[in-house]
Design a protein around this motif. Sequence first.
Motif, short mmCIF file in Angstrom:
data_model
loop_
_atom_site.label_atom_id
_atom_site.label_comp_id
_atom_site.label_asym_id
_atom_site.label_seq_id
_atom_site.Cartn_x
_atom_site.Cartn_y
_atom_site.Cartn_z
N LEU A 121 17.14 0.56 -10.82
CA LEU A 121 17.96 1.22 -9.13
C LEU A 121 18.67 1.55 -9.97
CD1 LEU A 121 15.49 -0.45 -6.91
CD2 LEU A 121 14.65 1.52 -8.31
N GLY A 122 19.47 1.41 -10.39
CA GLY A 122 21.00 1.38 -11.30
C GLY A 122 21.52 2.59 -11.15
N THR A 123 22.64 3.02 -11.84
CA THR A 123 23.44 4.18 -11.76
C THR A 123 23.42 4.31 -13.77
OG1 THR A 123 25.51 4.29 -10.65
CG2 THR A 123 25.49 5.21 -11.95
N PHE A 124 23.66 3.15 -14.59
CA PHE A 124 23.42 3.84 -15.65
C PHE A 124 22.73 2.53 -16.58
CE2 PHE A 124 27.96 4.23 -15.34
CZ PHE A 124 28.13 5.60 -16.20
N ASN A 125 21.80 1.48 -15.40
CA ASN A 125 20.30 0.82 -16.22
C ASN A 125 20.38 0.62 -17.99
OD1 ASN A 125 19.64 1.04 -13.60
ND2 ASN A 125 18.57 2.65 -13.90
N TYR A 126 21.72 0.48 -18.55
CA TYR A 126 21.88 -0.49 -19.70
C TYR A 126 21.03 -1.19 -20.21
CZ TYR A 126 25.88 2.74 -20.33
OH TYR A 126 27.23 3.39 -20.35
N PHE A 127 20.85 -2.22 -19.32
CA PHE A 127 20.05 -3.70 -19.66
C PHE A 127 18.86 -3.19 -19.79
CE2 PHE A 127 17.31 -7.57 -18.62
CZ PHE A 127 17.81 -7.81 -19.53
N ALA A 128 17.89 -2.04 -18.38
CA ALA A 128 16.45 -1.70 -19.14
C ALA A 128 16.54 -0.98 -19.80
CB ALA A 128 16.78 -1.33 -18.20
N ARG A 129 16.98 -0.04 -20.21
CA ARG A 129 17.23 1.06 -21.40
C ARG A 129 17.74 0.40 -22.60
NH1 ARG A 129 22.28 4.44 -19.40
NH2 ARG A 129 21.70 5.88 -21.64
N SER A 130 18.17 -0.35 -22.42
CA SER A 130 17.93 -1.68 -24.23
C SER A 130 16.85 -2.34 -24.32
CB SER A 130 19.32 -2.89 -24.19
OG SER A 130 18.70 -3.73 -23.25
N LEU A 131 15.72 -2.15 -22.86
CA LEU A 131 14.50 -2.99 -23.43
C LEU A 131 13.16 -1.75 -23.96
CD1 LEU A 131 14.40 -5.79 -20.49
CD2 LEU A 131 15.54 -5.41 -22.41
#
Length: 333
Positions: A121-131
């Motif tokens: 639910l964040g602004t960039f969501n880098y971790f989720a996108r890496s998954l």
Amino acid sequence: MQHFSARNGCHRWWNRFAPRGFTMDTRQFERGTMGNKACAIINRKSGRGSDEESFAQTLKLLEDRGVEAILLKKPADMAKAVDEAVAKGFDPIIAAGGDGTICGVTEALRGKGPRLGVLPLGTFNYFARSLGLPEDAEKALDVALNGADSTLSFGEINGKVFLNNASIGAYAAVLEVREDIYKNWGRSRLAAYWSVIVAMATLYRSLKMKITVDGKVHQMRSPVAFVAIRAYQLAEFDLEGVEEIEDGKMALLAARDSGRWMLLWRAMRIFFRGARKGQDYVLLSGKEIDIETSAARRFARDGERERMAGPYRFRLKENAIPIRVPHPEENEA
């Protein structure tokens, strides 16, 4: 913390690219077999979840899927919220928020057994996108509830968990400016990029650092030392270090010490995918990184700033906790 029961709608107060570092257990690829009840720990202030409409939609989604919602009133409630969720037998425990929230839940959850789920639910969501998680909240929640079981590796800086990166120096100052800009403009990627320009134009301090990487000592001056353990963010900005991370190492990027305006120019080169190793930054890589500076400094991990006395010891913890990730065929689609 505020607790919402998705089962009956009541609430009460209570105190509480396939990325390296994940190993797939193919024996557990059965869908829809959720033996235990799930809960979601929600950071109300995370990017997309911060406005009333988005927040209501998130609660409705969780209620429709039978997920207990636990609202954090303040970040300090995180560890207690996770401990109570573990004690109540929730599995998976879903971190609903940005990278900072997911990092906090991960830190509190390590060594306790339940699987980690991610609802970005964040602004960039880098971790989720890496998954490889979908940006659609309903689809991401489906992964948290019915995805493949895997294990997550993370980094530590003096024992504190980070999922994407941790840094000392200028980046922490950028985050401080960013929070002020968010208050006036709201949370957005444009506001985040603008905060970098403002910070680089007004704040500059070169750090004298002794950096030891797998036993080899490097002496340098730099305004920032940035340690990454996931390749996604580096690849997005066309920075080197991806291969090193895929080889199981951490990547340390240190900007050249050349003054405030040149640092600003180099930040702009990063935005436009034009930064180059050697010319704009130094790249070091290893499994153990120690950084010594002259005094306590601000540091940042996964977009959250803190203070910590040095020396700073970065370590990689492999296959540290169980996590739900997309099934392989979903990432191939």
